[in-house]
Design a protein around this motif. Structure first.
Motif, PDB file in Angstrom:
ATOM      1  N   TYR A  64       0.903  -1.366   0.015  1.00 58.97           N
ATOM      2  CA  TYR A  64       0.001  -0.046   0.066  1.00 58.97           C
ATOM      3  C   TYR A  64       0.912   1.117   0.101  1.00 58.97           C
ATOM      4  N   SER A  66       1.651   4.347   0.638  1.00 61.46           N
ATOM      5  CA  SER A  66       0.912   5.720   1.340  1.00 61.46           C
ATOM      6  C   SER A  66       1.950   6.247   2.077  1.00 61.46           C
ATOM      7  N   ASP A  68       1.777   9.373   4.179  1.00 65.44           N
ATOM      8  CA  ASP A  68       1.326  10.117   5.206  1.00 65.44           C
ATOM      9  C   ASP A  68       0.769   9.207   6.480  1.00 65.44           C
ATOM     10  N   ASN A  71      -2.070  10.432   9.088  1.00 57.04           N
ATOM     11  CA  ASN A  71      -3.255  10.575   8.710  1.00 57.04           C
ATOM     12  C   ASN A  71      -4.333   9.481   9.243  1.00 57.04           C
ATOM     13  N   TYR A  73      -7.100   8.802   8.378  1.00 56.69           N
ATOM     14  CA  TYR A  73      -7.852   8.477   7.340  1.00 56.69           C
ATOM     15  C   TYR A  73      -7.057   7.306   6.306  1.00 56.69           C
ATOM     16  N   ASN A  74      -5.966   7.776   6.281  1.00 58.27           N
ATOM     17  CA  ASN A  74      -5.217   6.693   5.488  1.00 58.27           C
ATOM     18  C   ASN A  74      -5.013   5.528   6.485  1.00 58.27           C
ATOM     19  N   LEU A  77      -7.991   3.153   6.066  1.00 60.38           N
ATOM     20  CA  LEU A  77      -8.028   2.637   4.928  1.00 60.38           C
ATOM     21  C   LEU A  77      -7.066   1.242   5.122  1.00 60.38           C
ATOM     22  N   TYR A  78      -5.697   1.649   5.640  1.00 62.66           N
ATOM     23  CA  TYR A  78      -4.873   0.681   5.692  1.00 62.66           C
ATOM     24  C   TYR A  78      -5.417  -0.600   6.721  1.00 62.66           C
ATOM     25  N   PRO A 114      -3.063   5.061  -3.380  1.00 64.24           N
ATOM     26  CA  PRO A 114      -4.092   5.819  -2.564  1.00 64.24           C
ATOM     27  C   PRO A 114      -4.872   6.580  -3.426  1.00 64.24           C
ATOM     28  N   ASN A 115      -4.585   7.132  -4.475  1.00 67.96           N
ATOM     29  CA  ASN A 115      -5.579   8.064  -5.194  1.00 67.96           C
ATOM     30  C   ASN A 115      -5.093   8.183  -6.648  1.00 67.96           C
ATOM     31  N   ASP A 294     -14.773  13.340   5.834  1.00 67.52           N
ATOM     32  CA  ASP A 294     -13.888  12.171   6.109  1.00 67.52           C
ATOM     33  C   ASP A 294     -14.364  11.389   7.293  1.00 67.52           C
ATOM     34  N   ALA A 313     -13.644   4.527   4.946  1.00 70.24           N
ATOM     35  CA  ALA A 313     -12.440   4.130   4.589  1.00 70.24           C
ATOM     36  C   ALA A 313     -12.041   3.021   4.643  1.00 70.24           C
TER      37      ALA A 313
END
Lengths: 354, 354
Positions: A64, A66, A68, A71, A73-74, A77-78, A114-115, A294, A313
DNA sequence: CTGAAAGCGCTAACAA
DNA sequence: TTGTTAGCGCTTTCAG
């Protein structure tokens, strides 16, 4: 290190028998199988995962990418990815500090990006002649990919629109937006805001947009100064969102904008804005309504608790892994999977409609 | 997938020559070497990391066994590890959700454990017959290890003592402690607090200690209730620290404790305490001084900014990796490496000495 | 300077 | 039911 050969020697059979016994595949006489398992146990045998990987051409690892990690939010997701990966015997590496060209040296079966933006960069950099399956999370940004990449998408154009409609239902007609990007950026959030302001509220745009970046507010020297100061510290983007939110509040206040509500690019920026604007004497939500995007827990601890558009997320993370694994298993469906958003009403938006 | 064999075929040499050319080892005629590099480039060749690992018996991967990824402090440790690992061509897996017995199936060269407590569990579980090198971060807890494990230690007995001395220097003689653990726990922080209260301040202990857990406050039903409610959500420990801090504030307030200062087990708990105690009408630091431990950025955004004992998490992370790599390179020095703490003065402690 | 050969730990096709 | 063999992609002697 104990190997199957060692076990074979000890028991007095060949490695293949040991292999079959341990893997529960093919025929092995019951006695021998038991004996083998016993000896394996006794010797403290563990299969060598590297040898397995080489032979099976599967590392059981996913990257993955990523940057940051502070964060929320990240990480959410993780966590979603981990949960789904665990179920399938996979491990997820998280890292986004290294160059793309290091990726081929990693023992991975696929990559989650991630995006859309980073996916674009990835494809430009090594995607051309490098073949690992890739899945991207997406927020409806308008980015062109040279190759089709499966997307797990939260449509933030629609999400932003929904949020603005919510604010309008509470009587708000002048809604400012704060962002890290400039008004001409192709972020779905920005586009949706522009469209809504223009066509639904028939408002002007420029006065109500605060993009804390060079292009967005190039005539404000604090932005430049701020950006310069911060360039050294690339590690803590949270701080950056938060502090840029504070700066946005300063500018908002100075310019005496007549907005009754402010929507932020994300929660962190909105919380930064909230902190400063309160220091400047505003009462939230009495004097000004605030809404984020978020759904991070810090919003819940804010005073007042932040109303926000919640992105699922964890769910996205799970789906990213699911999709990637299904590609690895041969399902070639290149697709877009949608994940819905949801408005979470707390205390930062006031109803001014009556 | 392109292999060295493919290159060999194309150029018309044997794999060994290709290998030597690519690795810059042994003799290869200049022309051939160039030709080989050219063809490798043209074919988009990347060495297969799994095959390398098998042959070199090094995966170039390390596991950091950490559960709570939303904890700034843990992530800071991790970032330190990544930085050091990067330099050495290593990757750090972060995960602490799975059972220890999955570890042998991971492609790793070594393990970093986050504290003495978990290290103890690890050793009890699989450490006996499993041989991977282990390094542990440590905060001076008094935990017995069956094997010697190299420690990267921040001595929080000393750190707590330093903090209390600081508070005393500001005139505080009645200093409460809030914690997740009970007064009999062998946490260095707790022990240091007890010792200081007893021998330096000649104070009683029980009234000033708030351990939000069954043993610590067993006669308070909210604790039990709270613990039960929360047990389902094991993912978000931040929330747990923060909310337990809030609960500690409730109890502190109810009991009308005459402390002039409160020191928290860590910053997050202290921030939760701060939030609630303010809601209850206290002015910080006018009515009560507050001090945390860790040095997380949220403390900086708090109102008032939190005075804290800063732990150099990044530095610890780096040293963990350094130590682990040095063990992998054959340096057998089992040792304790100390990392200092530092008091960071902000606005949450008031000088009441004059 | 080069290439054949053995081996890292494991699997799988095939012959016995 | 078992053992032999070849091979996953790479490295490293060791003859030539």
């Amino acid at each position: 290190m104990v190997t199957r050969k060692d076990i074979a020697n000890k028991v007095g059979v060949s490695v293949s028998v040991v292999s079959r016994a341990l893997n529960n595949s093919g025929y092995v006489k019951q006695e021998k199988r038991k004996e083998i398992l016993r000896v394996a146990e006794a010797l403290g045998y563990h299969p060598n995962p590297v040898a397995m990987s080489l032979q099976q051409k599967r590392t059981k690892q996913i990257l993955y990418y990523s940057k940051d990690l502070n964060n929320f939010y990240n990480i959410e997701l993780y966590e979603g990815m981990l949960e789904e990966a665990d179920k399938n015997g996979y491990v997820v590496l998280i890292n986004g500090r290294f160059n793309f060209d290091i990726i081929p040296s990693l023992m991975i079966d696929g990559i989650i990006l991630p995006n859309d933006h980073i996916t674009g960069q990835y494809l430009d950099a090594i995607g051309k002649n490098y073949h690992l399956p890739v899945v991207t999370a997406s927020y409806g940004e308008d980015v062109y990919f040279s190759k089709a990449v499966p997307k797990i998408e939260t449509d933030l154009y629609e999400g932003m629109r929904k949020s603005l409609e919510y604010l309008r239902s509470k009587g708000h007609k002048k809604i400012a937006m704060i962002s890290l990007y400039d008004i001409g950026s192709y972020h779905a959030r920005t586009l949706a805001w522009i469209d809504f302001m223009q066509y639904e509220l028939e408002s002007t745009i420029e006065d109500y947009h605060f993009g804390i970046n060079k292009e967005g507010l190039h005539n404000d020297e604090r932005v430049m100064q701020f950006l310069e100061e911060r360039t050294t510290d690339t590690t803590n983007i949270w701080e950056s969102y938060y502090e840029k939110g504070m700066l946005a509040a300063d500018i908002f206040h100075e310019r005496q904008i007549d907005a009754t509500a402010v929507i932020g690019f994300n929660d962190e920026m909105t919380l930064g804005f909230c902190k400063r604007i309160k220091q400047l004497g505003y009462d939230i939500p009495k004097d000004l309504s605030l809404m984020g995007i978020d759904g991070i827990p810090a919003g819940e601890y804010n005073e007042p608790r932040l109303t926000t558009l919640e992105i699922q997320a964890r769910e996205m993370g799970k789906k990213c892994v699911q999709e990637l694994l299904s590609i690895l298993n041969g399902c070639k469906e290149k697709c877009i999977i949608h994940v819905p958003t949801q408005i979470v009403e707390k205390d930062s938006v006031r109803d001014i409609s009556r």
